[in-house]
Design an enzyme around this catalytic site. Structure first.
Site, PDB file in Angstrom:
ATOM      1  N   PRO A  85       0.755  -1.009  -0.071  1.00 56.50           N
ATOM      2  CA  PRO A  85      -0.085   0.036   0.051  1.00 56.50           C
ATOM      3  C   PRO A  85       0.850   1.154   0.099  1.00 56.50           C
ATOM      4  CG  PRO A  85      -0.596  -1.498   1.994  1.00 56.50           C
ATOM      5  CD  PRO A  85       0.606  -1.839   1.211  1.00 56.50           C
ATOM      6  N   GLU A 112       2.750  -8.572   8.951  1.00 52.23           N
ATOM      7  CA  GLU A 112       2.575  -7.094   9.286  1.00 52.23           C
ATOM      8  C   GLU A 112       3.455  -6.226   8.302  1.00 52.23           C
ATOM      9  OE1 GLU A 112       0.224  -6.703  11.557  1.00 52.23           O
ATOM     10  OE2 GLU A 112       0.273  -8.831  11.535  1.00 52.23           O
ATOM     11  N   ARG A 149      -3.544  -8.712 -20.498  1.00 56.99           N
ATOM     12  CA  ARG A 149      -4.253  -8.312 -21.512  1.00 56.99           C
ATOM     13  C   ARG A 149      -3.871  -7.597 -22.549  1.00 56.99           C
ATOM     14  NH1 ARG A 149      -7.405  -3.777 -20.877  1.00 56.99           N
ATOM     15  NH2 ARG A 149      -9.209  -4.519 -21.765  1.00 56.99           N
ATOM     16  N   ASP A 164     -11.924   0.424 -24.742  1.00 57.23           N
ATOM     17  CA  ASP A 164     -12.350   0.355 -23.301  1.00 57.23           C
ATOM     18  C   ASP A 164     -12.101   1.563 -22.413  1.00 57.23           C
ATOM     19  OD1 ASP A 164     -10.046  -2.136 -22.109  1.00 57.23           O
ATOM     20  OD2 ASP A 164      -9.771  -0.332 -22.672  1.00 57.23           O
TER      21      ASP A 164
HETATM   22  C1  JF5 Z   1       0.596  -5.840   1.858  1.00 58.56           C
HETATM   23  C2  JF5 Z   1       2.323  -4.587   3.760  1.00 58.56           C
HETATM   24  C3  JF5 Z   1       1.841  -5.390   1.716  1.00 58.56           C
HETATM   25  O1  JF5 Z   1      -2.114  -4.509   1.013  1.00 58.56           O
HETATM   26  C4  JF5 Z   1      -1.478  -4.656   0.145  1.00 58.56           C
HETATM   27  C5  JF5 Z   1      -1.741  -3.743  -1.120  1.00 58.56           C
HETATM   28  C6  JF5 Z   1      -2.633  -2.672  -1.341  1.00 58.56           C
HETATM   29  N1  JF5 Z   1      -2.328  -2.063  -2.389  1.00 58.56           N
HETATM   30  N2  JF5 Z   1      -1.616  -2.492  -2.792  1.00 58.56           N
HETATM   31  C7  JF5 Z   1      -0.965  -3.662  -2.432  1.00 58.56           C
HETATM   32  O2  JF5 Z   1      -0.527  -5.370  -0.117  1.00 58.56           O
HETATM   33  C8  JF5 Z   1      -0.181  -6.465   0.957  1.00 58.56           C
HETATM   34  C9  JF5 Z   1      -0.221  -5.252   3.110  1.00 58.56           C
HETATM   35  C10 JF5 Z   1       0.895  -4.933   4.142  1.00 58.56           C
HETATM   36  C11 JF5 Z   1       2.776  -5.139   2.669  1.00 58.56           C
END
Ligand code: JF5
Length: 242
Positions: A85, A112, A149, A164
């Protein structure tokens, strides 16, 4: 195009690649998807991949040695992408850029988090949206879906990706099929009129209307003609009057 997915849950990822368009693209030799278990790179007989965070706190953190050795075992690659994220937001232009590469390594973190030193061994960190998943697997699959795709031959009809959503920089126009009336809801007459010019014009206007209503932020980056701007002006005026 070759994808290598590094994950602690290969059995979550593998089945996705065995159905529908991805399976067909693999079968045709247009793409290849390798799924590798990060745990296979653990150093000890208990196959431990995570440990307690330095400085304390809840949860476990993926060890850098295990993850980096998993990455190095799959090199060379054009990109090593960590799904997180905290990454750069994934969008259609990034999908187009990545789709032109030969080998992408996608690293799915869990727990985590991942030891921050892994950042030094990836080429980019990518986020598929402002939410937190339980692991990066779905994000890795989203990157595969969006890029595969775009690989020539994966979609039967090249028209279907040129026309699209987002290839215009706008949301898609609404689509209809049979029956002509469903529970009192009629198909817009213009679509059954046989006037191709009028159909194209209506679709463009509806794409603009939807984008203005749902995602006005996209209009700033969209390529708009003089006619488009005139329609948008009318739609905005209509909105003001209720
Ligand atoms: C993840 C720490 C990785 O949650 C995600 C994610 C959200 N948008 N893109 C990827 O990846 C998993 C969570 C916490 C690292």
């Amino acid at each position: 195009m070759r994808y290598t997915v590094l994950t602690l849950f290969p059995r979550l990822v593998q089945p996705w690649t065995e159905e529908a368009l991805l399976a067909k693209a693999i079968q045709r030799g247009l793409i290849e998807i390798r799924v590798r278990d990060i745990r296979d790179y653990a150093h000890d007989k208990h196959r431990q991949v995570d440990d307690y965070p330095y400085g304390g706190g809840a949860g476990m953190v993926l060890r850098p040695d295990v993850v980096v050795e998993a990455i190095e075992d799959q090199l060379p690659a054009d990109e090593v992408i960590l799904l997180t994220p905290a990454g750069e937001p994934f969008d259609q232009p990034m999908a187009e850029e990545l789709a032109a590469k030969e080998h992408l390594i996608l690293v799915s973190g869990r727990y985590e988090g991942i030891d921050a030193r892994v950042e030094n061994f990836v080429t980019r960190e990518v986020s598929i949206g402002d939410f937190v998943l339980m692991g990066g697997e779905v994000a890795a699959l989203a990157v595969i879906e969006a890029t595969a795709r775009l690989v020539p031959g994966v979609l039967g009809d090249p028209e279907s990706y040129r026309l699209d959503s987002f290839s215009w920089g706008l949301l898609d126009y609404p689509q209809y099929t049979r029956p002509p009336e469903f529970r009192g809801l009629k198909v817009p007459e213009v679509l059954t009129s046989g006037h191709h010019g009028k159909v194209a014009e209506w679709r463009r206007r509806e794409a603009l209307r939807r984008t203005l209503e749902r995602r006005p932020d996209l209009l700033e980056g969209a390529e708009l003609s003089k006619q488009d701007r005139a329609w948008l002006e009318m739609l905005r005026e209509g909105e003001e009057k209720g």
